[in-house]
Design an enzyme around this catalytic site. Structure first.
Site, mmCIF file in Angstrom:
data_model
loop_
_atom_site.group_PDB
_atom_site.id
_atom_site.type_symbol
_atom_site.label_atom_id
_atom_site.label_comp_id
_atom_site.label_asym_id
_atom_site.label_seq_id
_atom_site.Cartn_x
_atom_site.Cartn_y
_atom_site.Cartn_z
ATOM 1 N N HIS A 193 32.296 42.323 38.479
ATOM 2 C CA HIS A 193 32.020 41.178 37.751
ATOM 3 C C HIS A 193 30.793 40.267 38.291
ATOM 4 O O HIS A 193 30.661 39.155 38.195
ATOM 5 C CB HIS A 193 33.203 40.175 37.628
ATOM 6 C CG HIS A 193 34.193 40.804 36.885
ATOM 7 N ND1 HIS A 193 34.533 40.437 35.220
ATOM 8 C CD2 HIS A 193 35.559 41.389 37.274
ATOM 9 C CE1 HIS A 193 35.395 41.033 34.720
ATOM 10 N NE2 HIS A 193 36.237 41.482 35.992
ATOM 11 N N ASP A 256 38.725 41.121 41.311
ATOM 12 C CA ASP A 256 39.390 42.085 40.296
ATOM 13 C C ASP A 256 38.488 43.159 39.681
ATOM 14 O O ASP A 256 37.406 42.856 39.572
ATOM 15 C CB ASP A 256 40.079 41.015 39.253
ATOM 16 C CG ASP A 256 38.860 40.225 38.585
ATOM 17 O OD1 ASP A 256 38.032 39.583 39.081
ATOM 18 O OD2 ASP A 256 38.990 39.948 37.302
ATOM 19 N N GLU A 257 39.023 44.211 38.793
ATOM 20 C CA GLU A 257 38.586 45.128 38.004
ATOM 21 C C GLU A 257 37.077 45.659 38.707
ATOM 22 O O GLU A 257 36.350 45.819 37.723
ATOM 23 C CB GLU A 257 38.326 44.393 36.725
ATOM 24 C CG GLU A 257 39.581 44.213 35.928
ATOM 25 C CD GLU A 257 39.409 43.377 34.753
ATOM 26 O OE1 GLU A 257 40.219 43.472 33.787
ATOM 27 O OE2 GLU A 257 38.499 42.438 34.665
ATOM 28 N N ALA A 258 36.993 45.985 39.800
ATOM 29 C CA ALA A 258 36.088 46.530 40.474
ATOM 30 C C ALA A 258 36.015 48.000 40.296
ATOM 31 O O ALA A 258 36.205 48.776 41.484
ATOM 32 C CB ALA A 258 35.764 46.174 42.009
#
Length: 442
Positions: A193, A256-258
């Protein structure tokens, strides 16, 4: 302890306050420390001689003054206000009662955040989590890295209005929040992100070339180049400046969401980031993905999606609960509305209220639940007016989830009491969503 913190903005000095029976001329309003009360608890007593608030810490004092403010009535009632004699003993279920505002996807001006603080405090929320950075925007000035806001602060989802907060503006928000008993928790999302930073600083990219700014809504595609010295110099600078600006004890690093980062590299990054955060005097918070890294029990894990068993947590780690099916304020509120996201279905007022935090993570000792937080992601929230419709009145439901014990909560009773909050929302010029469950006045 500063027993008046949280009270200065809650009491309107244009009013004349009276009690029933009336206070004698020598009567006083008193805020007193009481070490026998639990953390966050308060006692409020109104009698013919005085209005007395007793509390053991700033959180309890702020909550007591919020209750007193509710008893005094909304700001529209200028003039003489009568307060009935009453005694209230109250204690929060959870220490952390928060709301998260994503200002990265779409920028929310400072004036709107400042205006919302009074309504947050009125419902005893005590944490304001700011998601300051993401792929679409970098919203906080870093003086050692000016290009982050010069370039990263110039974009938003869909090419919408952009912007950022100077350090002085951020300090103003932190100060105003503290005056209302609210701790600001900054989030710098990494290692994923992070596209806004990559577009601002070529050296953060593995190929040394800055990509074009991103204004879409895809997630999980960006990553810092984790084996470059420049990356760690960047992390040190950013964490150092944010920590210095933030008097509260927490700093959120996202995590998150790496999706573009290998598991071993991700674990190494989170571990090193935790050390940097600790070295700057802060306690690290991360989204639930950080639980896969070998972090210490001092790390706070913010549950949101798939974390469902206590065995998945680092030993001793505390948890903030933000379950996507109940707490996400960007979700659509009914089938007739065209506002909000549909990726998790519809989260109406009942769904926001009717859940038990102790049932979200199996096998978790309730003592490890730090609290509840309601996130507002803004991919589909273009401005503050739409944000207000997504936030209210569901945030009031979630505030009660965080404050009130499960055995004392009842949805039918809540809906009846919620109707009385409309004058407060109207007085704050909040464009709230008129959910069908409520008999709102025009």
């Amino acid at each position: 302890m500063s027993p008046y913190s949280g009270g200065r903005c809650l009491l309107n000095t244009d009013w004349t306050y009276k009690t029933t029976p009336p206070l004698p001329r020598a009567a006083r309003a008193i805020v007193a420390a009481d070490e026998d009360l639990d953390a966050g608890a308060y006692r409020l007593r109104v009698d013919p001689g005085s209005i007395v608030v007793s509390c053991n810490d700033d959180d309890g004092c702020s909550a007591a003054l919020a209750t007193l403010r509710q008893l005094l009535g909304p700001p529209a009632a200028i003039g003489e206000v009568v307060v009935a004699a009453v005694e209230i003993d109250d204690v929060p279920r959870f220490a952390w009662r928060g709301v998260m505002i994503d200002v990265a996807r779409h920028f929310i001006p400072l004036d709107d955040l400042l205006r919302w603080l009074d309504v947050f405090a009125l419902h005893k929320l005590n944490r304001l989590h700011l998601h300051l950075t993401d792929d679409q925007g970098w919203r906080i000035e870093i003086r050692a890295r000016p290009s982050l806001t010069q370039i990263g602060g110039s974009t938003a989802v869909g090419g919408g209005p952009s912007g950022f907060y100077t350090q002085n503006e951020y300090a103003q928000l932190v100060s105003a929040a503290a005056a209302r008993g609210i701790v600001v928790v900054p989030e710098i999302d990494m290692p994923g992100h992070i596209h806004a930073a990559l577009a601002s600083m070529p050296e953060l990219n593995c190929d040394g070339i800055a990509p074009e700014p991103f204004t879409g809504t895809t997630v999980g595609f960006s990553s810092l180049c984790l084996d470059k010295a420049e990356t760690w110099a960047f992390v040190e600078d950013v964490v150092g400046e944010i920590a210095a600006l933030t008097p509260g004890p927490f700093l959120h690093i996202g995590g998150d969401e790496a999706h573009e980062v290998e598991a071993a590299d991700y674990a190494a990054f989170i571990t090193r980031a935790q050390q940097i955060v600790a070295r700057n005097g802060k306690r690290m918070i991360g989204w639930e993905e950080v639980a896969a890294a070998p972090v210490s029990g001092a790390t706070v894990v913010q549950q949101w999606l798939g974390l469902s068993n206590a065995d998945e947590l680092p030993p001793g780690a505390e948890v903030i609960l933000s379950p996507v099916l109940h707490a996400y304020l960007d979700a659509r509120q009914d089938a007739a509305s065209d506002l909000g996201a549909l990726y998790n279905g519809i989260t109406d007022l009942r769904r926001a209220y009717a859940w038990d935090p102790e049932q979200i993570i199996s096998g978790l000792d309730p003592a490890r639940i730090l609290g509840v937080e309601a996130p507002l992601w803004t991919e589909y929230v273009p401005d503050a007016a739409v944000a207000e419709q997504q936030i209210w009145p569901r945030l009031i439901a979630l505030a009660e989830v965080a404050w009130t014990g499960q055995e004392r909560r009842d949805y039918a009773d809540f809906v009846t009491r919620l109707a009385a909050q409309q004058p407060w929302l109207d007085a704050a010029n909040i464009h709230f969503f008129r959910s069908e469950e409520m008999p709102w006045t025009p």
